[in-house]
Write an enzyme that holds these catalytic residues in place. Structure first.
Site, PDB file in Angstrom:
ATOM      1  N   TYR A 144       0.868  -1.186   0.000  1.00 49.66           N
ATOM      2  CA  TYR A 144       0.000   0.000   0.000  1.00 49.66           C
ATOM      3  C   TYR A 144       0.895   1.222   0.000  1.00 49.66           C
ATOM      4  CZ  TYR A 144      -3.350   3.514   1.731  1.00 49.66           C
ATOM      5  OH  TYR A 144      -4.133   4.633   1.898  1.00 49.66           O
ATOM      6  N   ASP A 239       9.423   2.860  -1.197  1.00 51.50           N
ATOM      7  CA  ASP A 239       8.425   3.559  -0.376  1.00 51.50           C
ATOM      8  C   ASP A 239       8.758   3.259   1.083  1.00 51.50           C
ATOM      9  OD1 ASP A 239       4.763   3.521  -0.075  1.00 51.50           O
ATOM     10  OD2 ASP A 239       6.360   4.528   1.050  1.00 51.50           O
ATOM     11  N   LYS A 267       5.424   9.501   8.168  1.00 48.90           N
ATOM     12  CA  LYS A 267       5.279   8.970   9.525  1.00 48.90           C
ATOM     13  C   LYS A 267       6.343   9.483  10.500  1.00 48.90           C
ATOM     14  CE  LYS A 267       2.931   4.887   7.710  1.00 48.90           C
ATOM     15  NZ  LYS A 267       1.572   4.852   8.277  1.00 48.90           N
TER      16      LYS A 267
HETATM   17  P1  KE4 Z   1      -0.510   8.483   4.237  1.00 53.12           P
HETATM   18  O1  KE4 Z   1      -1.053   9.112   2.976  1.00 53.12           O
HETATM   19  O2  KE4 Z   1      -1.574   7.690   4.987  1.00 53.12           O
HETATM   20  O3  KE4 Z   1       0.252   9.470   5.132  1.00 53.12           O
HETATM   21  O4  KE4 Z   1       0.639   7.439   3.794  1.00 53.12           O
HETATM   22  C1  KE4 Z   1       0.278   6.415   2.892  1.00 53.12           C
HETATM   23  C2  KE4 Z   1       1.300   5.301   2.986  1.00 53.12           C
HETATM   24  C3  KE4 Z   1       2.272   5.216   2.002  1.00 53.12           C
HETATM   25  N1  KE4 Z   1       3.212   4.246   2.031  1.00 53.12           N
HETATM   26  C4  KE4 Z   1       3.238   3.338   3.037  1.00 53.12           C
HETATM   27  C5  KE4 Z   1       4.299   2.282   3.043  1.00 53.12           C
HETATM   28  C6  KE4 Z   1       2.271   3.394   4.080  1.00 53.12           C
HETATM   29  O5  KE4 Z   1       2.310   2.481   5.081  1.00 53.12           O
HETATM   30  C7  KE4 Z   1       1.282   4.384   4.053  1.00 53.12           C
HETATM   31  C8  KE4 Z   1       0.193   4.476   5.102  1.00 53.12           C
HETATM   32  N2  KE4 Z   1       0.155   3.401   6.033  1.00 53.12           N
HETATM   33  C9  KE4 Z   1      -1.129   3.130   6.660  1.00 53.12           C
HETATM   34  C10 KE4 Z   1      -0.897   2.016   7.686  1.00 53.12           C
HETATM   35  N3  KE4 Z   1      -1.006   0.749   7.120  1.00 53.12           N
HETATM   36  C11 KE4 Z   1      -1.742   4.330   7.271  1.00 53.12           C
HETATM   37  C12 KE4 Z   1      -2.954   4.042   8.151  1.00 53.12           C
HETATM   38  C13 KE4 Z   1      -4.215   4.574   7.538  1.00 53.12           C
HETATM   39  O6  KE4 Z   1      -4.410   4.413   6.318  1.00 53.12           O
HETATM   40  O7  KE4 Z   1      -5.000   5.135   8.309  1.00 53.12           O
END
Ligand code: KE4
Length: 423
Positions: A144, A239, A267
């Site tokens: 993801y 990523d 993060k």
């Molecule tokens: P954000 O757009 O949510 O800040 O980041 C997206 C993203 C991109 N790349 C990786 C490897 C990620 O893990 C994420 C977001 N991770 C999720 C947790 N599995 C965020 C939690 C959520 O969607 O609320």
């Protein structure tokens, strides 16, 4: 435990917010029941709206490497507040942060700050396409990378949790530019390059998967991606939104000794405030506006409060290298509590207990997990004051704030909860 207030708040929230939450995985659709509404956090603990206290292993999904309200982060934000909240103009601290990121992740010769991981991966993909003049990207099933249109194809995290095949609203033309392959499958990658090599702009990968649960790269997998992308003038994008500064101070690229062309971060670099970044080779990043023609912008990019928190976080990491052994060992202790029949995948302080006895090496094998047993485990842990990610397809995170007492209590609770789940 009493959850009345969370139940009342959830009912009210659903009348104002889709699904009652601002991010789908928070709705507990993967485990059932009512999501806890959190009132406050301190260190490794959180209090919910009913006053129940939990040891927190979500840590805002990764950012809270130092736990809730670490003094260094709070002090930095309070100091930044004395100067204002946002200017929409360059500030010295943005240079400090970009230089610090470059010092810790040397492959990021130029760094652009954005506001979310999604923005970072969306921008990195656009830069890769613009730099190579090619349209196709390769991603891996179960990975993801945020809710980027072209990447919401067999994605992980909330998409996996909700069992969504993909997402409506993504034009076919977008998803047609994405080839999705099984993670850790070098043969599939080689075949894709045989079929499409001259049209592939980039391969984007979570170097350690966190969004189908924690899945490490198989030996040689990342090296094979580095070789094959270089051989075809495609770009390798790591990523590291989740792994950056988490699995090592220099991220997964330092841990595995691979130099990607572009990297995305998020993060941890904000210590809990909204900030992310993308960057990489100077010859690539120089194409980003205004130095080049590839457009990307953001009203709050480089926000002074988030940048100050990020600087405090990274400077703390630089001056406390011992934290990695500390929370890696703590996570190993958690991992050891798993009984036979549970597969534990762990890299540093990110970990997943999979409810399957078979090795979990990609999305297909992750999906063999018995999610009903995970649900029973999750709720048994909640009853024992342990707050885990509400999905089998997520990773838990351990911080420097998790004490020996926290871990001992968690191991005891896990042993009881595994027995309940396996009954
Ligand atoms: P954000 O757009 O949510 O800040 O980041 C997206 C993203 C991109 N790349 C990786 C490897 C990620 O893990 C994420 C977001 N991770 C999720 C947790 N599995 C965020 C939690 C959520 O969607 O609320």
């Amino acid at each position: 435990m009493n959850f009345t207030k969370s139940q009342q708040l959830f009912e009210r929230a659903q009348r104002a917010i889709p699904g009652g939450v601002n991010s789908p995985v928070r709705a507990w659709r993967g485990v059932g029941g009512t999501p806890l509404f959190i009132a406050r956090g301190e260190g490794s603990h959180i209090l919910d709206a009913d006053g129940n206290e939990f040891i927190d292993y979500i840590g805002s999904w990764g950012p809270l490497l130092l736990g809730h309200r670490h003094p260094a982060i709070i002090a930095a934000i309070e100091e930044a507040l004395t100067r204002g909240t946002s200017f929409g103009a360059p500030t010295e601290q943005e240079i400090d942060l970009a230089e610090t990121i470059r010092a810790m992740v040397p492959s990021m010769e130029l760094v652009r700050l954005v506001n979310s991981g999604t923005e970072a991966t969306m921008s990195a993909l656009r830069v890769a396409r613009g730099f190579t003049g090619r349209d196709i990207t390769i991603k891996f099933e179960g990975c993801y990378h945020g809710h980027v249109d072209s990447l919401l194809v067999k994605a992980g995290s909330g998409v996996a949790t909700l069992g969504l095949p993909d997402s409506p609203g993504v034009p076919k033309g977008f998803s047609d530019t994405t080839i999705t392959l099984p993670f850790n499958n070098t043969v599939a990658v080689a075949q894709a390059f045989v079929n499409h090599g001259t049209k592939i702009a980039a391969v984007i990968v979570e170097p350690v998967c966190g969004n189908m649960g924690c899945i490490p790269p198989a030996p040689g997998f990342l090296e094979s991606l580095r070789k094959i992308t270089a051989a075809h003038d495609s770009l390798l994008i790591f990523d590291e939104v989740m792994t950056g500064f988490r699995v090592a101070a220099g991220g997964a690229q330092a841990l595995y000794g691979i130099k990607p062309d572009l990297t995305t971060l998020g993060k941890v670099i904000g210590g809990g405030l909204p900030i992310a970044a993308y960057g990489g080779r100077q010859e690539i990043m120089e194409h980003v506006a205004p130095s080049g023609p590839i457009y990307q912008a953001g009203t709050l990019s480089g926000n002074p409060l988030a940048v100050s928190a990020g600087l405090a976080m990274l400077r703390y990491i630089q001056s406390h290298p011992e934290i990695y052994k500390q929370f890696n060992d703590a996570t190993a202790e958690l991992a050891s509590s798993a009984p036979k029949g549970i597969t534990v995948n762990r890299v540093g302080s990110m970990m997943t207990w999979f409810f399957t006895p078979a090795p979990v090496v990609d999305y297909d094998t992750a999906k063999h997990s018995e999610t009903n047993r995970f649900k029973r485990f999750f709720h048994a842990m909640i009853e024992r004051g342990i707050y885990l990610p509400p999905s089998q397809f997520e990773a838990l995170f351990v911080s420097t704030a998790h004490s020996a007492a926290d871990l001992a209590r968690t191991v005891d609770a896990a042993r009881e909860s595994f027995a309940i789940a396996n009954a």
